[in-house]
Design a protein around this motif. Structure first.
Motif, PDB file in Angstrom:
ATOM      1  N   ASP A  10       2.888   0.415  -8.029  1.00 39.29           N
ATOM      2  CA  ASP A  10       1.970   0.296  -6.896  1.00 39.29           C
ATOM      3  C   ASP A  10       2.322  -0.881  -6.012  1.00 39.29           C
ATOM      4  N   ASP A  65       5.207  -3.666  -1.258  1.00 41.42           N
ATOM      5  CA  ASP A  65       4.330  -2.500  -1.304  1.00 41.42           C
ATOM      6  C   ASP A  65       4.978  -1.385  -2.122  1.00 41.42           C
ATOM      7  N   LEU A  98      -8.091  -0.603  -3.470  1.00 44.24           N
ATOM      8  CA  LEU A  98      -7.433   0.397  -2.628  1.00 44.24           C
ATOM      9  C   LEU A  98      -6.853   1.532  -3.461  1.00 44.24           C
ATOM     10  N   LYS A  99      -6.344   1.196  -4.644  1.00 45.49           N
ATOM     11  CA  LYS A  99      -5.806   2.220  -5.550  1.00 45.49           C
ATOM     12  C   LYS A  99      -6.878   3.255  -5.869  1.00 45.49           C
ATOM     13  N   GLU A 133      -9.116   4.165  -3.972  1.00 43.97           N
ATOM     14  CA  GLU A 133      -9.356   4.964  -2.764  1.00 43.97           C
ATOM     15  C   GLU A 133      -8.121   5.775  -2.382  1.00 43.97           C
ATOM     16  N   GLY A 134      -7.065   5.690  -3.201  1.00 42.61           N
ATOM     17  CA  GLY A 134      -5.831   6.398  -2.900  1.00 42.61           C
ATOM     18  C   GLY A 134      -4.993   5.729  -1.824  1.00 42.61           C
ATOM     19  N   LYS A 135      -5.187   4.418  -1.634  1.00 49.53           N
ATOM     20  CA  LYS A 135      -4.469   3.674  -0.596  1.00 49.53           C
ATOM     21  C   LYS A 135      -3.656   2.542  -1.223  1.00 49.53           C
ATOM     22  N   THR A 136      -2.797   1.928  -0.405  1.00 51.83           N
ATOM     23  CA  THR A 136      -2.000   0.787  -0.860  1.00 51.83           C
ATOM     24  C   THR A 136      -2.285  -0.418   0.022  1.00 51.83           C
ATOM     25  N   SER A 196      -1.417  -0.308   3.740  1.00 47.25           N
ATOM     26  CA  SER A 196      -2.284   0.394   4.691  1.00 47.25           C
ATOM     27  C   SER A 196      -3.109  -0.589   5.520  1.00 47.25           C
ATOM     28  N   LEU A 197      -3.366  -1.771   4.986  1.00 49.51           N
ATOM     29  CA  LEU A 197      -4.163  -2.767   5.711  1.00 49.51           C
ATOM     30  C   LEU A 197      -3.413  -3.350   6.899  1.00 49.51           C
ATOM     31  N   ALA A 255      -0.954  -1.647   8.660  1.00 48.30           N
ATOM     32  CA  ALA A 255      -0.246  -0.569   9.375  1.00 48.30           C
ATOM     33  C   ALA A 255      -0.221  -0.814  10.879  1.00 48.30           C
TER      34      ALA A 255
END
Length: 504
Positions: free
Chosen positions: A250, A266, A374-375, A377-380, A383-384, A386
């Motif tokens: 991750d 990331d 975030l994990k 929520e399925g995000k990394t 993503s913050l 981007a």
């Protein structure tokens, strides 16, 4: 020997390996004795009632220098807590941790520098000592001959890292709002300690439930056989990026030798250091409390300023030097301007919630908390950031100052650029710059899409020049313009600038 040559800002630093190495066990012993006496005077105690903690990183000269410094403290009459392997931030934390609370501490380290270097950092309850105190310690130490003085204070081995590790574990549980034994179950973290002092962080991750497959270079090895332990080093970052992608983690975290600096990778192997790291921690803090002021050094990108503003914060650029940004953040807070973070592009970061201590491992711990959320929520973490706009081109050039009085010569060059910019129609002086001269440009019909910063180095006879452009070829345009202004400047070697312009 000129003892003052060992002064490096607010540290002592020098070559410690080899026949003519200036940083010897004698020097460490004298500095230990001098610091014990200084601390006694500072806290208003007899030296026999003073306790000094001493730790070291993994450098090959570390054990001998720690032993010598401990003997110097003891010969002064003070007691010693020998922490053995430790991190620089932990050497401050021990001072405010019940059950330890020495009157001062010494860290034997030279950060990311080569294996043959070493140094000493000194801490009091107020934080790391300033450069004037280091100068005083060196002057005092140079007059001492402690070898024949008998040991007087006790020297006790008492590791602090297990306590510090538990403090980090507590921060993770608090951040996740849980007291379960393994709050990081499901998170895959690769740790790269670079054979420095930070290998225990992988153990911490595993104890808290994270999967650490792919972690590397965890064993202390003061020869640093795998890569330079430096989050700004290209080979080091490439190494951890490859490790993260290889095992499908991750994220990855990497520390310098003494763990006061760090960076993150990331899930896709993208490096999150420098401006990206500042943006990431700023987004986390501003998401929790908008309207805060983020203090950084002067070489941050224009895209970072917009990013911080878009997240509801204020970007406050200050001088290079991690002590400078920390001291300025503390000053602003005292004036009523809320600043939760002081951070340099080098990775030095200090959070208000952590006593404004320069602690890369604590920073990473805060990021781990958000990565876990975030994990779920399925995000990394990536993503913050981007929306962080990054330059198309960037470059740093170092111009050596050849004049004897390098500070005055450097100031003359900077003033020349300022005078020209004040009269030039297309040179815009940055209104929020607080170091050197920062000029923005409107390139290729755009607006504010390129800039350079020319400043005087904190310690060296050098003018670092940082240039960034949002359009292809913009760096060359700005360098060419600057060369025309400086072409006949005296006391400065323009060769690197001329070569850069000729490369076009």
């Amino acid at each position: 020997m000129d003892w003052m040559k060992l002064k490096s800002g607010s540290d002592v630093r020098g070559v410690a390996v080899g026949e003519n190495a200036p940083l010897t066990e004698h020097v460490a012993m004298c500095l230990g004795m001098a610091f014990a006496r200084y601390v006694a005077k500072h806290v208003g105690k007899p030296v026999t009632q003073v306790t000094i903690a001493i730790g070291r990183d993994s450098r090959i000269s570390g054990p001998a220098l720690l032993h010598a410094a401990a003997e110097g403290v003891s010969k002064a009459g003070a007691s010693v807590l020998d922490f053995g392997m430790c991190t620089t931030p932990a050497m401050y934390m021990c001072i405010i941790t019940p059950g330890f609370q020495p009157d001062g501490s010494i860290m034997i380290t030279a950060s990311h520098h080569p294996y043959d270097k070493n140094g000493l950092k000194f801490f009091l309850a107020e934080g790391g000592v300033e450069g004037d105190v280091v100068e005083e310690l060196l002057k005092t130490a140079s007059t001492l001959e402690p070898e024949d003085t008998p040991l007087a204070g006790t020297i006790v081995k008492k590791p602090f890292l297990p306590t510090y590790k538990e403090q980090l574990a507590d921060r993770i549980r608090r951040g996740l709002g849980t007291d379960v034994p393994k709050p990081l179950l499901g998170l895959h973290v690769v740790v790269d300690a670079g054979n420095g002092a930070g290998g225990f962080y992988a153990q911490l991750m595993e104890e808290l439930g994270a999967w650490i497959e792919g972690s590397q270079f965890l064993e202390p090895d003061g020869m640093f056989p795998n890569h330079i332990p430096n989050p700004e080093n290209e080979a080091a970052m490439a190494s951890i990026s490859a490790a993260v992608k290889r095992v499908g983690a991750d994220l990855g975290v990497i520390f310098d030798t003494d763990c006061d600096r760090a960076a993150v990778v990331d899930a896709d192997g993208r490096e999150i250091n420098r401006n990206r790291l500042i943006a990431l921690i700023s987004a986390i803090l501003l998401d929790e409390k908008p309207g805060e002021t983020i203090v950084t050094d002067s070489v941050t990108s224009s895209g970072l300023k917009k990013f911080i503003n878009d997240w509801g914060g204020e970007h406050y650029r200050y001088k290079r030097g991690y002590r400078n940004v920390i001291d300025e953040a503390i000053r602003l807070n005292k004036e009523g301007i809320s600043c939760p973070l002081a951070i340099e592009t080098s990775g030095h970061a200090a959070l208000r919630e952590n006593h404004f201590l320069d602690d890369g491992m604590y920073l990473v711990t805060v990021l781990i908390v958000r990565a876990m959320k975030l994990k779920q929520e399925g995000k990394t973490l990536g993503s913050l950031i981007a929306d962080l706009k990054e330059p198309v081109e960037s470059r740093e050039i170092r111009l050596n100052i050849t004049a004897d009085d390098f500070r005055d010569a450097g100031k003359v060059v900077i003033q020349r650029v300022l005078d020209y910019a004040n009269a030039a129609e297309n040179w815009h002086i940055a209104p929020d710059n607080r170091e050197g001269v920062r000029i923005s440009f409107d390139l290729d019909g755009g607006m504010d899409n390129g800039w350079f910063l020319l400043r005087l180095s904190v310690h060296d006879p050098v003018l670092p020049l940082n240039v960034e452009s949002d359009v292809p070829g913009g760096v060359q345009q700005m360098l060419g313009s600057l060369l025309k202004v400086l072409n006949d400047a005296e006391g400065i070697d323009l060769t690197p600038l001329k070569k850069a312009v000729e490369e076009a």
